[in-house]
Motif scaffolding. Sequence first.
Motif, short mmCIF file in Angstrom:
data_model
loop_
_atom_site.label_atom_id
_atom_site.label_comp_id
_atom_site.label_asym_id
_atom_site.label_seq_id
_atom_site.Cartn_x
_atom_site.Cartn_y
_atom_site.Cartn_z
N LEU A 156 25.96 0.46 -32.17
CA LEU A 156 24.54 0.12 -32.29
C LEU A 156 24.24 -0.41 -33.68
CD1 LEU A 156 22.92 3.17 -30.44
CD2 LEU A 156 23.56 0.94 -29.51
N ASN A 157 23.15 -1.20 -33.79
CA ASN A 157 22.78 -1.77 -35.08
C ASN A 157 21.29 -1.53 -35.36
OD1 ASN A 157 21.36 -3.72 -33.51
ND2 ASN A 157 23.20 -5.00 -33.39
N GLU A 158 20.80 -2.09 -36.45
CA GLU A 158 19.41 -1.90 -36.86
C GLU A 158 18.42 -2.46 -35.83
OE1 GLU A 158 17.76 -0.30 -39.39
OE2 GLU A 158 19.73 0.62 -39.66
N GLU A 159 18.81 -3.53 -35.17
CA GLU A 159 17.94 -4.10 -34.15
C GLU A 159 17.76 -3.13 -32.99
OE1 GLU A 159 17.53 -8.05 -31.23
OE2 GLU A 159 19.22 -7.88 -32.64
N ASN A 160 18.85 -2.48 -32.62
CA ASN A 160 18.78 -1.47 -31.55
C ASN A 160 17.89 -0.32 -31.98
OD1 ASN A 160 22.28 -2.08 -31.18
ND2 ASN A 160 20.67 -2.86 -29.82
N TYR A 161 18.02 0.09 -33.23
CA TYR A 161 17.19 1.19 -33.74
C TYR A 161 15.71 0.81 -33.68
CZ TYR A 161 15.24 4.74 -36.80
OH TYR A 161 14.47 5.77 -37.31
N SER A 162 15.40 -0.40 -34.11
CA SER A 162 14.01 -0.88 -34.09
C SER A 162 13.47 -0.94 -32.67
CB SER A 162 13.91 -2.27 -34.74
OG SER A 162 14.27 -2.21 -36.11
N ASP A 163 14.31 -1.38 -31.74
CA ASP A 163 13.90 -1.43 -30.33
C ASP A 163 13.59 -0.03 -29.80
OD1 ASP A 163 14.14 -4.17 -30.21
OD2 ASP A 163 16.16 -4.14 -29.34
N ALA A 164 14.43 0.93 -30.22
CA ALA A 164 14.23 2.32 -29.78
C ALA A 164 12.90 2.86 -30.29
CB ALA A 164 15.38 3.20 -30.26
N ILE A 165 12.61 2.64 -31.55
CA ILE A 165 11.34 3.10 -32.14
C ILE A 165 10.16 2.43 -31.45
CG2 ILE A 165 9.90 3.00 -34.21
CD1 ILE A 165 11.96 5.18 -34.37
N LYS A 166 10.29 1.16 -31.18
CA LYS A 166 9.22 0.40 -30.53
C LYS A 166 8.93 0.97 -29.13
CE LYS A 166 9.49 -3.97 -31.11
NZ LYS A 166 9.95 -5.40 -30.99
N ASN A 167 9.98 1.30 -28.41
CA ASN A 167 9.80 1.84 -27.06
C ASN A 167 9.25 3.27 -27.08
OD1 ASN A 167 10.50 -0.26 -25.23
ND2 ASN A 167 12.67 0.03 -25.71
N ILE A 168 9.72 4.07 -28.02
CA ILE A 168 9.22 5.44 -28.12
C ILE A 168 7.74 5.47 -28.47
CG2 ILE A 168 9.38 7.57 -29.48
CD1 ILE A 168 12.39 7.16 -29.54
N SER A 169 7.30 4.48 -29.22
CA SER A 169 5.89 4.41 -29.59
C SER A 169 4.99 4.21 -28.37
CB SER A 169 5.66 3.28 -30.61
OG SER A 169 5.80 2.00 -29.98
N LYS A 170 5.56 3.82 -27.27
CA LYS A 170 4.79 3.59 -26.04
C LYS A 170 4.59 4.89 -25.25
CE LYS A 170 6.84 -1.04 -25.67
NZ LYS A 170 5.73 -1.68 -26.38
N PHE A 171 5.24 5.98 -25.68
CA PHE A 171 5.15 7.24 -24.95
C PHE A 171 3.86 7.99 -25.28
CE2 PHE A 171 9.31 6.27 -23.71
CZ PHE A 171 9.74 7.18 -22.75
N ASP A 172 3.35 8.67 -24.27
CA ASP A 172 2.12 9.46 -24.43
C ASP A 172 2.40 10.85 -24.97
OD1 ASP A 172 0.08 7.62 -23.00
OD2 ASP A 172 1.72 7.76 -21.56
N ILE A 173 3.53 11.42 -24.58
CA ILE A 173 3.87 12.78 -25.00
C ILE A 173 5.32 12.84 -25.45
CG2 ILE A 173 3.96 15.22 -24.31
CD1 ILE A 173 2.04 14.50 -22.00
N LEU A 174 5.52 13.29 -26.70
CA LEU A 174 6.85 13.48 -27.24
C LEU A 174 7.00 14.96 -27.60
CD1 LEU A 174 7.06 10.42 -29.70
CD2 LEU A 174 8.05 10.59 -27.40
N ILE A 175 8.05 15.58 -27.10
CA ILE A 175 8.27 17.00 -27.36
C ILE A 175 9.58 17.19 -28.13
CG2 ILE A 175 8.58 19.28 -26.30
CD1 ILE A 175 7.09 18.22 -23.84
N ASN A 176 9.56 18.07 -29.10
CA ASN A 176 10.74 18.41 -29.89
C ASN A 176 11.05 19.89 -29.66
OD1 ASN A 176 12.73 18.92 -31.76
ND2 ASN A 176 11.61 18.08 -33.52
#
Length: 254
Positions: A156-176
């Motif tokens: 994976l590269n930085e572009e993949n990381y950015s895509d992941a962050i972009k998609n996660i930002s679309k989530f309504d609920i994030l649980i840790n």
Amino acid sequence: MQDVRGYRLVWFQHLHKAAGTVIINMAKANQEILYNPNNNANPANNNGKTLPLWQYDEIGLKNFIDKCEKEGVTFVASEFGAPDFKILSDDSRVKLITCFRDPKKRLISNHNYDYYSGYTKSKKISEFMKRPNIFTSDNYYVRIFSRMDEYPNVDLNEENYSDAIKNISKFDILINTETDNIEEKLENNLGWKKIKVDRHGTFGDKWRIINMFKKFEIRKLIKYVKKESVGTDVSSLENKYKLDYRLMKQIFDN
């Protein structure tokens, strides 16, 4: 945003061995309607095969959501691949939710579960990770949310990381799971009641004990009863989840 018709579909991106079954069992206990048939909330066809929702295009996903609304389905999970999160988030009927766990703990749990369940004979984590499987790949979270899940061995590269962050930002609920009370978070965000459910942990399963006893796997059984982790040398995990730890820090520390 709640759909004007009042219908909402909770779409759970189930990260393997990250408390997913707890959330699914909570959904059941709170009378959410699951797709019929399903495999642990993953929609399936009449032959029992999981529907490849991660391969659906925009028309396919929208038709699937329309079908869920028509049949009254209110909860689905996608565990074996990553669907188009933008299409899902753009649909006002869908509420996106996912749950994270410490990346190394997740992989160790995956290894223990597969070993004691008989899915792998690998006692070493390093050997276990060599399987070409998305669940055992490096940087699993970034791979899923960048939708690189079909390429578990590609770096994976930085572009993949950015895509992941972009998609996660679309989530309504994030649980840790490391910092959040799962039940409380679900109560606050979905209105679910705090109902005690089966957490589906690796250890303490009577059927695994019976199965090992039948196979005369006595040493394995003793380790299981003692709740011993299979692979004690976790040095092979170093540097395998740098992007995942970075991702969790970015989304949960802000």
